[in-house]
Structures are given as structure tokens and as C-alpha cells.
Design an enzyme around this catalytic site. Sequence first.
Site, PDB file in Angstrom:
ATOM      1  N   ARG A  75      44.009  36.099  29.428  1.00  0.00           N
ATOM      2  CA  ARG A  75      45.091  37.002  29.820  1.00  0.00           C
ATOM      3  C   ARG A  75      46.276  36.160  30.293  1.00  0.00           C
ATOM      4  O   ARG A  75      46.189  35.476  31.309  1.00  0.00           O
ATOM      5  CB  ARG A  75      44.613  37.939  30.931  1.00  0.00           C
ATOM      6  CG  ARG A  75      45.681  38.892  31.443  1.00  0.00           C
ATOM      7  CD  ARG A  75      45.102  39.863  32.486  1.00  0.00           C
ATOM      8  NE  ARG A  75      46.154  40.691  33.044  1.00  0.00           N
ATOM      9  CZ  ARG A  75      46.659  40.549  34.272  1.00  0.00           C
ATOM     10  NH1 ARG A  75      46.192  39.614  35.076  1.00  0.00           N
ATOM     11  NH2 ARG A  75      47.624  41.344  34.692  1.00  0.00           N
ATOM     12  N   HIS A 119      55.061  39.982  34.370  1.00  0.00           N
ATOM     13  CA  HIS A 119      54.379  39.492  35.569  1.00  0.00           C
ATOM     14  C   HIS A 119      55.437  38.878  36.488  1.00  0.00           C
ATOM     15  O   HIS A 119      55.416  37.698  36.797  1.00  0.00           O
ATOM     16  CB  HIS A 119      53.294  38.473  35.205  1.00  0.00           C
ATOM     17  CG  HIS A 119      52.284  38.264  36.288  1.00  0.00           C
ATOM     18  ND1 HIS A 119      50.918  38.261  36.049  1.00  0.00           N
ATOM     19  CD2 HIS A 119      52.426  38.040  37.615  1.00  0.00           C
ATOM     20  CE1 HIS A 119      50.278  38.030  37.188  1.00  0.00           C
ATOM     21  NE2 HIS A 119      51.177  37.898  38.155  1.00  0.00           N
ATOM     22  N   GLU A 164      50.809  44.597  38.479  1.00  0.00           N
ATOM     23  CA  GLU A 164      50.988  44.874  39.901  1.00  0.00           C
ATOM     24  C   GLU A 164      52.390  45.377  40.267  1.00  0.00           C
ATOM     25  O   GLU A 164      53.140  44.726  41.013  1.00  0.00           O
ATOM     26  CB  GLU A 164      50.645  43.630  40.724  1.00  0.00           C
ATOM     27  CG  GLU A 164      49.221  43.178  40.564  1.00  0.00           C
ATOM     28  CD  GLU A 164      48.809  42.049  41.497  1.00  0.00           C
ATOM     29  OE1 GLU A 164      47.619  41.740  41.525  1.00  0.00           O
ATOM     30  OE2 GLU A 164      49.685  41.495  42.199  1.00  0.00           O
ATOM     31  N   ASN A 282      43.203  44.820  39.559  1.00  0.00           N
ATOM     32  CA  ASN A 282      43.239  43.560  40.297  1.00  0.00           C
ATOM     33  C   ASN A 282      42.723  43.824  41.701  1.00  0.00           C
ATOM     34  O   ASN A 282      43.308  44.637  42.434  1.00  0.00           O
ATOM     35  CB  ASN A 282      44.655  42.991  40.367  1.00  0.00           C
ATOM     36  CG  ASN A 282      45.161  42.500  39.030  1.00  0.00           C
ATOM     37  OD1 ASN A 282      44.451  42.571  38.018  1.00  0.00           O
ATOM     38  ND2 ASN A 282      46.378  42.001  39.006  1.00  0.00           N
ATOM     39  N   TYR A 284      41.294  42.012  45.353  1.00  0.00           N
ATOM     40  CA  TYR A 284      41.100  40.820  46.168  1.00  0.00           C
ATOM     41  C   TYR A 284      40.463  41.126  47.522  1.00  0.00           C
ATOM     42  O   TYR A 284      39.643  40.358  48.013  1.00  0.00           O
ATOM     43  CB  TYR A 284      42.434  40.101  46.382  1.00  0.00           C
ATOM     44  CG  TYR A 284      42.942  39.441  45.123  1.00  0.00           C
ATOM     45  CD1 TYR A 284      42.482  38.199  44.723  1.00  0.00           C
ATOM     46  CD2 TYR A 284      43.880  40.076  44.299  1.00  0.00           C
ATOM     47  CE1 TYR A 284      42.930  37.597  43.558  1.00  0.00           C
ATOM     48  CE2 TYR A 284      44.333  39.489  43.141  1.00  0.00           C
ATOM     49  CZ  TYR A 284      43.848  38.240  42.771  1.00  0.00           C
ATOM     50  OH  TYR A 284      44.292  37.654  41.607  1.00  0.00           O
ATOM     51  N   GLU A 348      42.043  40.835  37.412  1.00  0.00           N
ATOM     52  CA  GLU A 348      42.155  39.685  38.314  1.00  0.00           C
ATOM     53  C   GLU A 348      41.158  39.845  39.444  1.00  0.00           C
ATOM     54  O   GLU A 348      41.063  40.915  40.044  1.00  0.00           O
ATOM     55  CB  GLU A 348      43.551  39.562  38.942  1.00  0.00           C
ATOM     56  CG  GLU A 348      44.652  39.074  38.040  1.00  0.00           C
ATOM     57  CD  GLU A 348      45.974  38.895  38.784  1.00  0.00           C
ATOM     58  OE1 GLU A 348      45.950  38.641  40.015  1.00  0.00           O
ATOM     59  OE2 GLU A 348      47.022  39.013  38.146  1.00  0.00           O
TER      60      GLU A 348
END
Length: 436
Positions: A75, A119, A164, A282, A284, A348
Site C-alpha cells: 500500500r 495521504h 485518514e 487504521n 493504533y 495500518e
Amino acid sequence: MTTFPEGFLWGAATASYQIEGAVHEDGRGASIWDTFSHTPGEVRDGHTGDVACDHYHRYLEDVEIMADLGLGAYRFSVAWPRVQPLGSGEINAAGLDFYDRLVDALAEKGVTPVATLYHWDLPQALQDVGGWTSRDTAYRFAEYAAAVHERLGDRVATWTTLNEPWVSAFVGHGSGRHAPGVCDPGAAFTAAHHLMLAHGLAVETLRTAGAGSISLTLNLSPVLGEAEPARLIDGLANRLFLDPVLRGEYPADVLDHLRRYTDVDLGDLKTIAQPIDVLGVNYYTVNRVVADPGSTGHPEYPGSEGIRWTAPEGPTTEMGWEIIPSGLEALLVRLSRDYPGVPLMVTENGAAFADDLADSDRIGFLDGHFRAAHAAIGTGVDLRGYFVWSLMDNFEWAHGYHKRFGLVRVDYDTLERTPRDSARWYREVIARNGLG
């Protein structure tokens, strides 16, 4: 043995400004991150992406590393100012040539290219006339998407519009920690809406052009804590983006909140809600919040006065983010329940740890999160793949080169690449499509 479904896609991810370098070569224009990183005091130690990992010149070496890891997919993001230096008008063929070479190199090694169109490196020329606070930028993005697809669409089947948008809107325009460095809650909400409009317009354009699979990648985070503050923060972090795309509406509570800061054209929702083929996730960490009448809130969550973020309740990464794999499982299960019928992809997940080749902490982090994803699949979640962030150490935005997320270590003096133990461990996971 924990085995993933047949055909599960294992990959790694990067972003253009974080790795490419070559910011003045072959006709590339300036991006907002070029401007921001060269502004004194905005990025730690004055670091910039001028050279980064020099992927622009070393992409063949990097593709060899991907092949050695056995990656099923890579990606990457396309730098808009490399394709359209001014963000509109003439296409820079030399810029697209680089992505031509990259995609061909990936195909030669059997690695599937997954392209992200945005991005965060908006052409500075567009920022100069309003950037994402200008509705016109959404239309320029759709034109740019068409140009990239026209060149690469015969070899790239999977297209992600935005990465994002919450960060672009609220970190870029709320707190100003990221480019373009604006601190204005009204601008943040306006940018969020225009980003989503850009996504919808690009989906229409790509679909018309025959794109095989179209996705959107959101950074999503479970919100833990007291019910009332948690609902508000969930609305601003998650539902503000999920519901317009997947339900064609802003949630009533979110719309009321948004209208405190800006006006949006609700007629755009039909465009924003164009069907997508997969939702990129994504993940985290989590948000932990409590009500606190004395708190001034957080500028990245406008209107959060009276809410306080509480400390992590377990180990953290070098970023200070709580390590909580159960949050990923809960998030995937929630998405599957609340937005049924939309396939998911972890686009991600990864962590920054101390600079060590024997990175057992990263192995433990990934192992825990892979197991959480597998548990979600076991409940019926339609999860199609998993991309580790990141393939290699890179320019970590406002942190400069101080935070290392890479499976592969980069020596920023020599640019030598050295796979960490986590890279070799990941190669074994991919080879057996599971965990021992």
C-alpha cells in the site's frame, strides 16, 4: 496454530512524503508538508522530507525487500504535487512515470499494488487558494484521481481515495500540529466535509473509469469511559466520517455539533455515500475520556470542553499510545455490526519502539493485534487483509525522524536498509498464513 482465511491479504504500507524524497525532481511541485516542515518550529529538530528514505531513487531495492518478505500487497500513496504540480491543470508526465516504474516493479515480483490517492501532501498551490476549506479542492481532487487512474488503472486494481481525513481536518486545521498548521475549529469541520465530498466525487470518477475496487481509509478509535463524553468523542472521531459514507447521513447529534462551527451542504451526502468495495481501518490505540467541568478539552475535538483524556492503563509505545489489541477486535466487531455488508481491511497497524534490530516489542505488538483480528474474524467479521505500518522507518510527520515504525530499519546517514527481527517474523506469518 492460528490460521487466517484462505486468500487473506498480508501487506505493508507507506506514504509518499514520508519516504520518497526527491522533492524538487522531475517537475514535482511543492506540497503543504514541504512548506510546513520548512517552517521553523513546526517539525522536531527542523527535519524535512526533502530526502526522507530516498525511495524515489531506491524503489527497486525496496521492492526486493518486499518480495523477500513475501508481501502479498504493498500500500503506497501517490504524491499529488508530483502528478499535478499546481494541483490542477497540466499533468506532469514525468511524475507519473515514477509510479509507472514502481507498479511494474511490484508486478514483476508478484506484489499487488494498492494505491492511495491522498495521504496528506496537498499541492501548496491549492492551499494558497483555500485548500480543504475551499469546496473547489474536492473537484480538483476528482480530476487528479482520473489522471492517475488513466495512467495506472490497467495494473492497479485497488484504489483508496483518502487516508485518514480526520487527521487532515482536525490535526491540520484544529490543533495545527500538522500541515497546513491552521488552528480554527470552523475550518476543521469545513475541511472534514470537503474531504468527504472529494472522496465521493473521486469514487464516481473512478467507478466510471472502470476501477476494480475502491476504498476509503479511516483512522478509527474506540472511545472508553463515561457514556456522555464518550459518545461526543466517538461522534467526532468516528461517526462523523463513517455515517456519511456508509449511511448517507450525519448522525443527528454530530450534525447539531458540527453546525455550531460551520454550515455544510447536506445535498452533498448523496455524492459522499457512493458505494465503496472495502473500508480501510487504521487502528493504533483507544481514547479514554471522563467528564471534567474544569477541562478545556482538546483542539482536535472542537467543542470538547468539560472532557478530559485519561492516562493509558497499560504499556505504551514510543508515541505514548496505549497498547491494547482488544480495542482492534472491538472496533472490527462494531463496524461489522453497525455497518453490515461492508468488507473490512486493516490498512495500518503498527508501533514505534526504540531503535533496535532485535525488536521483540514490535513482534509482541503485532502478534497481539493479529490475534485480535483473528478473533474478530471468528465472530463473523468480513476482514480481508492486514497491512503493517510501516514497511520501513520514515519521516514521522511533526516528530521528524525520531519515531521508528519500520519492519526495516533505515540508517538516515547512509540510507542503508536493514530488516529487523520483526520483518523476519512477519515473513514467517505470511508464509504460513497464521501464527504459531
